[in-house]
Design a protein around this motif. Structure first.
Motif, mmCIF file in Angstrom:
data_model
loop_
_atom_site.group_PDB
_atom_site.id
_atom_site.type_symbol
_atom_site.label_atom_id
_atom_site.label_comp_id
_atom_site.label_asym_id
_atom_site.label_seq_id
_atom_site.Cartn_x
_atom_site.Cartn_y
_atom_site.Cartn_z
ATOM 1 N N ARG A 82 0.845 -1.198 0.000
ATOM 2 C CA ARG A 82 0.000 0.000 0.000
ATOM 3 C C ARG A 82 0.881 1.249 0.000
ATOM 4 N N GLY A 223 -2.552 -5.489 -3.851
ATOM 5 C CA GLY A 223 -3.273 -5.556 -2.572
ATOM 6 C C GLY A 223 -4.260 -4.434 -2.337
ATOM 7 N N GLY A 224 -4.127 -3.820 -1.187
ATOM 8 C CA GLY A 224 -5.058 -2.789 -0.761
ATOM 9 C C GLY A 224 -5.145 -1.590 -1.700
ATOM 10 N N LYS A 230 -11.591 -4.050 -0.313
ATOM 11 C CA LYS A 230 -10.940 -4.300 0.967
ATOM 12 C C LYS A 230 -10.736 -2.993 1.742
ATOM 13 N N LYS A 231 -9.536 -2.428 1.706
ATOM 14 C CA LYS A 231 -9.265 -1.265 2.546
ATOM 15 C C LYS A 231 -10.035 -0.019 2.073
ATOM 16 N N HIS A 251 -10.517 -2.333 11.615
ATOM 17 C CA HIS A 251 -9.422 -3.183 11.124
ATOM 18 C C HIS A 251 -9.171 -4.267 12.176
ATOM 19 N N SER A 273 -1.298 -3.316 10.384
ATOM 20 C CA SER A 273 -0.912 -4.214 9.308
ATOM 21 C C SER A 273 0.352 -4.985 9.674
ATOM 22 N N ASP A 298 -9.276 -9.665 9.211
ATOM 23 C CA ASP A 298 -8.755 -8.327 8.865
ATOM 24 C C ASP A 298 -9.762 -7.203 9.062
ATOM 25 N N PHE A 320 -6.177 -12.345 2.837
ATOM 26 C CA PHE A 320 -5.063 -11.788 2.066
ATOM 27 C C PHE A 320 -3.930 -11.662 3.078
ATOM 28 N N ARG A 391 2.203 -12.207 -0.104
ATOM 29 C CA ARG A 391 0.879 -12.531 0.429
ATOM 30 C C ARG A 391 0.311 -13.809 -0.159
ATOM 31 N N ALA A 453 4.050 -3.775 5.226
ATOM 32 C CA ALA A 453 2.725 -3.773 4.596
ATOM 33 C C ALA A 453 2.453 -2.467 3.858
ATOM 34 N N PHE A 471 -6.609 4.106 7.512
ATOM 35 C CA PHE A 471 -7.908 3.665 6.992
ATOM 36 C C PHE A 471 -9.098 4.477 7.475
#
Ligand code: GTP
Ligand code: SPV
Ligand code: MN
Length: 609
Positions: A82, A223-224, A230-231, A251, A273, A298, A320, A391, A453, A471
């Motif tokens: 991220r 990922g995110g 997700k995020k 989270h 994370s 998560d 994930f 991951r 992360a 987040f």
């Protein structure tokens, strides 16, 4: 290749949802893809996509005898995590983004995004992914539609969320609101230009418009940054929805525990994370008679139920998880789930027999590997074989210990909340908050050493309120106030007990003071015993820590000195901690809730400061 005029695209749209058809048309007219594909979410489609990705060189098919229907992907080395510095909350007023977020004026940001996305899908297929976060049969299902030009994102989203035709039909039936989430890797192809295995753009933009409830992500496939359910949705946008609708988007993992007395408890835990959520969520208890089942690893959406009880659901459908450190000796439940196949691994190393490996998977290190960047690797190599943020992406229903309540749209009642971080010093193994507001204070001042992360320095202590620093989709002070205000809806007797934990404290010789992983059962047992009022505690200025003998250490090989290190409340360490908290709170300015300023004052007074 030219593109169909917007009107034509809308007419051809595979949906009767007019708002969705119009948005897809607009996006196509802006991004100019060669093709449009409405994702149906079927097994056949997933096979088609993964075959295509293998042919294109994005995915490597793993040995099916080791990992059936599983694949490895290797990202561009500049696209591995991220990117918090490139993540924006574009509220109408800067004040509403708060000091923890990057902000830009929404209109100015829209201008930038329009320019970035113009023609960004040239030469590619645009996928339309209808998805729902949380149960489709929820009272008020939370729909989203991700448009992406990455087939890897589609294949990953199918693991992480409920996607496809069933979701689309339900959206149509109710003409439902959906969060539009537009994603492009930002790498258009000129006619005849060959693609690369991991297309992305040096310039990345991860942008949220909280009032409009929309998401734009440009330049990254990882990922995110790219799996927008997700995020981006389930935390940043959902936290804003939660503020407005009276719930919480957190989270947190969700874990069900059954004691030897056959009583059940549900624990939610917020760790930043790469600080242990997936591991605790998949706990293998080391104390006889205890049973653990997982509900989520998560993200946790919580609301107060009719009886004033706090209820939690996991809005995700997959894990994930951080690969390094995941092994049969540390996390057998994750290993068993992964071994069933149907997984996508990213930036792990490959074994010579077509399997995957990462640091910590096995105690014995393979003599030869292909590392995540495609180079030969041996134990003598001076770099890790797998990227530290590599991951595994695996369906949650492959977890044997999945609680049947995972599928219940009503969720489960939470009895305890843990806040935890990765701290070498200062923070004891476990501390119980004095009461609910003190627990919120603990969460609000949570701190942790940064991890791989997110891009940037690793190992730097930073405050991470409720593990939500990257987040929270709005002002951080308002977020803390929302936590405080919400408890007015609670049956005070049923409010979860709050604890602060730290699995990562070090001894003088640099080792971990506490063995962690499955042995965290012992901390959970103490938590449960505190709920039942049967465990003894010592009152310290920071809260209640286990009294000597109140942690069940049966069968555990831990030295009294290490244990003392793990549990110690050291005034000299707290002197600088208090200064750190003071500095942190000063950054909130006027938006710090007065109850929390009061808590800090009381804490200082208890230290005689
Ligand atoms: P995100 O998916 O990034 O949100 O991470 P997470 O919070 O789920 O963290 P995860 O459980 O994947 O753990 C991250 C790292 O911490 C892994 O390398 C684990 O092996 C390690 N870890 C997890 N639990 C413990 C523990 O109890 N003790 C120690 N020493 N390490 C742990
Ligand atoms: C995290 O960083 O908290 C993760 C991984 O769970 S990502 O999906 O990339 O955000
Ligand atoms: Mn996470």
């Amino acid at each position: 290749m030219g593109h169909a005029p917007v009107q034509e695209i809308v007419e051809q749209a595979m949906t009767t949802h007019k708002g969705l058809a119009a948005w897809v048309g607009e996006v196509a007219a802006l991004t100019l893809p060669d093709h449009i594909r409405w994702v149906d979410g079927s097994v056949e489609e997933q096979a088609l996509l993964t075959d295509h990705l293998v042919a294109e060189g994005t995915l490597t098919r793993l040995n099916p005898e080791l990992f059936p229907n599983s694949f490895a992907a290797f990202s561009d080395p500049k696209d591995v995590a991220r990117v918090e510095g490139r993540t924006f909350i574009c509220s109408e007023n800067e004040r509403d983004a708060g000091f923890t977020n990057n902000w830009m004026d929404p209109a100015a940001m829209k201008d930038i995004l329009n320019e970035k996305f113009a023609g960004s899908m040239r030469g590619r297929t645009m996928f339309v992914i209808p998805f729902v976060m949380g149960p489709l049969d929820a009272e008020d299902p939370k729909f989203g539609v991700e448009i992406t030009d990455s087939a890897y994102v589609v294949a990953s989203m199918r693991i992480m969320a409920n996607i496809g035709t069933d979701v689309l039909r339900k959206m149509e039936d109710t003409n439902a609101f959906f969060v539009p989430a537009l994603h492009s890797v930002g790498a258009p192809l000129a006619p005849g230009e060959a693609d690369v295995a991991w297309p992305c753009n040096e310039e990345k933009w991860i942008v949220h418009f909280p009032e409009e409830r929309s998401i734009f992500s440009f330049g990254s496939g990882y990922g995110g940054n790219a799996l927008l359910g997700k995020k981006c949705f389930a935390l940043r946008i959902a936290s804003v929805m939660a503020r407005d609708e009276g719930w919480l988007a957190e989270h947190m993992l969700i874990l069900k525990l059954t004691s030897p007395a056959d009583k059940t408890y549900h624990v939610a835990a917020a760790f930043p994370s790469a600080c242990g959520k997936t591991n605790l969520a998949l706990l293998e208890p080391t104390l006889p008679g205890w049973k653990a089942e997982t509900l989520g690893d998560d993200i946790n959406w919580m609301r107060f139920g009719k009886e004033g009880e706090l209820r939690a659901v996991n809005p995700e459908a997959g894990l994930f998880g951080v690969a390094p450190g995941t092994g049969w000796h540390t996390n057998p439940n994750a290993m068993a789930a992964i071994s069933k196949g149907n997984s996508i691994f990213t930036n792990v190393a490959l074994t010579d027999d077509g399997g995957v490996w990462w640091e910590g998977m096995t105690k014995e290190v393979p003599t030869h590997l292909t590392d995540w960047q495609g180079n030969d690797w041996t134990p003598e190599s001076d770099r890790p074989a797998a990227h530290p943020n590599s991951r595994f992406c695996t369906p949650i229903d492959q977890v044997d210990m999945l609680s049947k309540d995972y599928f219940n749209p009503e969720g489960v009642e939470i009895n305890a909340i843990l806040f935890g971080g990765r701290r070498k010093t200062t923070i004891p193994l476990v501390t119980q908050a004095r009461d609910w507001t003190h627990g919120i204070f603990m969460g609000s001042t949570l701190s942790s050493e940064t991890t791989a992360a997110a891009t940037g320095a690793v190992g730097v202590v930073r405050r991470d309120p409720m593990a939500m620093l990257p987040f929270i989709g709005y002002d951080a002070g308002d977020y803390l106030k929302h936590w405080i205000d919400l408890s007015a809806k609670a049956d005070q007797a049923r409010l979860p007990k709050i604890f602060l934990v730290n699995w990562f404290r070090r001894t003088a010789d640099g080792g971990f003071a506490w063995p962690g992983f499955g042995e965290n059962t012992r901390v959970l047992k103490w938590v449960v015993d505190r709920i039942e009022g049967t465990a003894e505690a010592v009152e310290t200025p920071i809260g209640f820590v286990p009294a000597v003998g109140s942690l069940d250490l049966t069968g555990l090989d831990v030295s009294p000195a290490d244990l003392a290190d793990a549990l110690r409340v050291e005034p000299s360490e707290w002197e600088s901690e208090l200064a750190g908290i003071q500095e942190w709170y000063a950054r909130f300015g006027d938006s710090l809730p007065e109850q929390l300023a009061e808590e800090l004052k009381d804490l200082k007074a208890r230290f005689g400061a």
